[in-house]
Design a protein around this motif. Structure first.
Motif, PDB file in Angstrom:
ATOM      1  N   SER A  14       2.386   9.882  -5.898  1.00  0.00           N
ATOM      2  CA  SER A  14       2.692  10.991  -5.495  1.00  0.00           C
ATOM      3  C   SER A  14       3.221  11.481  -6.768  1.00  0.00           C
ATOM      4  O   SER A  14       3.658  12.606  -7.517  1.00  0.00           O
ATOM      5  CB  SER A  14       3.710  11.198  -4.247  1.00  0.00           C
ATOM      6  OG  SER A  14       2.601  10.576  -3.464  1.00  0.00           O
ATOM      7  N   ALA A  20      -5.099   4.097  -2.533  1.00  0.00           N
ATOM      8  CA  ALA A  20      -3.792   4.414  -2.909  1.00  0.00           C
ATOM      9  C   ALA A  20      -4.314   5.716  -3.778  1.00  0.00           C
ATOM     10  O   ALA A  20      -3.755   6.594  -4.274  1.00  0.00           O
ATOM     11  CB  ALA A  20      -3.038   3.962  -3.336  1.00  0.00           C
ATOM     12  N   GLY A  21      -5.725   5.538  -4.020  1.00  0.00           N
ATOM     13  CA  GLY A  21      -6.334   7.357  -5.067  1.00  0.00           C
ATOM     14  C   GLY A  21      -6.192   6.942  -6.310  1.00  0.00           C
ATOM     15  O   GLY A  21      -5.887   7.915  -7.058  1.00  0.00           O
ATOM     16  N   ARG A  61      -4.963   7.413 -11.913  1.00  0.00           N
ATOM     17  CA  ARG A  61      -4.590   8.705 -10.707  1.00  0.00           C
ATOM     18  C   ARG A  61      -6.197   9.456 -10.497  1.00  0.00           C
ATOM     19  O   ARG A  61      -6.425  10.346 -11.396  1.00  0.00           O
ATOM     20  CB  ARG A  61      -3.442   9.329 -10.478  1.00  0.00           C
ATOM     21  CG  ARG A  61      -3.343  10.016  -9.040  1.00  0.00           C
ATOM     22  CD  ARG A  61      -1.936  10.922  -9.306  1.00  0.00           C
ATOM     23  NE  ARG A  61      -2.772  11.544  -7.932  1.00  0.00           N
ATOM     24  CZ  ARG A  61      -1.578  13.098  -7.865  1.00  0.00           C
ATOM     25  NH1 ARG A  61      -1.234  13.880  -8.784  1.00  0.00           N
ATOM     26  NH2 ARG A  61      -1.971  13.821  -6.526  1.00  0.00           N
ATOM     27  N   HIS A 111       0.796   3.957  -2.716  1.00  0.00           N
ATOM     28  CA  HIS A 111       0.408   6.095  -2.339  1.00  0.00           C
ATOM     29  C   HIS A 111       2.095   6.750  -3.172  1.00  0.00           C
ATOM     30  O   HIS A 111       2.132   7.633  -3.679  1.00  0.00           O
ATOM     31  CB  HIS A 111       0.945   5.919  -0.778  1.00  0.00           C
ATOM     32  CG  HIS A 111      -1.048   5.647  -0.757  1.00  0.00           C
ATOM     33  ND1 HIS A 111      -0.629   4.621  -0.020  1.00  0.00           N
ATOM     34  CD2 HIS A 111      -2.070   6.209  -0.177  1.00  0.00           C
ATOM     35  CE1 HIS A 111      -2.125   4.678   0.088  1.00  0.00           C
ATOM     36  NE2 HIS A 111      -2.677   6.029   0.105  1.00  0.00           N
ATOM     37  N   THR A 112       3.536   5.963  -2.831  1.00  0.00           N
ATOM     38  CA  THR A 112       4.529   6.666  -3.669  1.00  0.00           C
ATOM     39  C   THR A 112       4.377   6.899  -4.702  1.00  0.00           C
ATOM     40  O   THR A 112       4.590   7.619  -5.783  1.00  0.00           O
ATOM     41  CB  THR A 112       5.261   5.983  -3.292  1.00  0.00           C
ATOM     42  OG1 THR A 112       6.109   5.555  -1.951  1.00  0.00           O
ATOM     43  CG2 THR A 112       6.823   6.217  -3.627  1.00  0.00           C
ATOM     44  N   SER A 155       0.621  -0.964  -0.074  1.00  0.00           N
ATOM     45  CA  SER A 155      -0.225   0.178  -0.228  1.00  0.00           C
ATOM     46  C   SER A 155       0.875   0.874   0.159  1.00  0.00           C
ATOM     47  O   SER A 155       0.451   2.019  -1.207  1.00  0.00           O
ATOM     48  CB  SER A 155      -1.339   0.126   1.585  1.00  0.00           C
ATOM     49  OG  SER A 155      -1.978   0.889   1.141  1.00  0.00           O
TER      50      SER A 155
END
Length: 235
Positions: free
Chosen positions: A119, A176-177, A234, A115-116, A111
């Motif tokens: 970004s 994670a978006g 994303r 997330h990385t 997870s």
């Protein structure tokens, strides 16, 4: 079946899914764990700038040689590192597409890795994710007579690399978006067909590859696929 044929099955299915996203040249792309650049160089040939991040200096050197042979040295950047260091090399929101193939299952915290990646991507940017698929691992172990391992994987015992099913993978990607747009089964048949039925048989490899492509986006075959390929955007 030879490794080259299994690799061809994976590459073809993933490439088919990604090709429409690569039609506009000049994109900024990151290949996490891109190794020797087999995929990255092919993407660079389409006019994109590709940053390959990999912990192996030998793999990165091989990627550089491959890029030189194909005349895309100016569009391939090699960086020694791993996913956790992505933010050190890539500005937030600066990337159009991230390739994360056969990496997520190696992470202690998948997870956090997702997330990385989120970004690094611009809003609307694409994630191409390849992971190992749990149900196929159960079947493969059982067919090989490894009944204890099959039972362990079936019960959810930890594996390395970590394995996923389609629903679990989609959930952590969305958390994670990302919005998952497509899920493909990779190597649905290629790891089950004995080599003797393909090797030396005229047209057999091509026919098998055509069959892989035909079922890649059919959800009823996902549980048989050795790997899953997700395309996500994303938010």
């Amino acid at each position: 079946m030879h490794w080259e044929q299994r690799s061809a099955a994976r590459t073809a299915v993933v490439w088919d899914a990604l090709s429409p996203r690569l039609s506009d040249p000049g994109q900024r792309i990151v290949d996490v764990g891109g190794g020797t650049g087999g995929f990255a160089v092919r993407v660079a040939e389409l006019g994109h700038t590709v940053t390959v991040i990999d912990p192996s200096p030998d793999a990165l050197a091989a990627a550089s040689r491959r890029a030189d042979e194909r005349g895309v040295t100016d569009r391939l950047i090699g960086i020694q590192g791993d996913l956790s260091a992505l933010g050190d090399f890539v500005d937030p929101g600066s990337t159009d597409l991230v390739l994360c193939h056969d990496v997520l299952g190696l992470l202690s915290d998948p997870s956090a890795g997702l997330h990385t990646i989120a970004s690094a991507l611009r809003p609307g940017g694409t994630l191409s994710l390849v992971v190992g698929q749990r149900h196929a691992a159960v079947l493969a172990a059982a067919v090989a007579g490894q009944f204890g391992r099959a039972a362990d994987v079936l019960s959810g015992e930890p594996t390395h690399p970590r394995l996923f099913d389609a629903g679990e993978c989609a959930r952590i990607v969305e958390d994670a978006g990302f919005e998952v747009e497509a899920v493909h089964g990779v190597r649905v048949f290629s790891d089950l067909v004995p080599s003797g039925l393909v090797d030396g048989e005229a047209g057999a490899s091509a026919a098998l590859l055509a069959l892989e492509r035909a079922v890649a986006d059919r959800p009823e075959y996902l549980a048989l696929a050795t790997q899953l390929h997700l395309l996500a955007v994303r938010r």
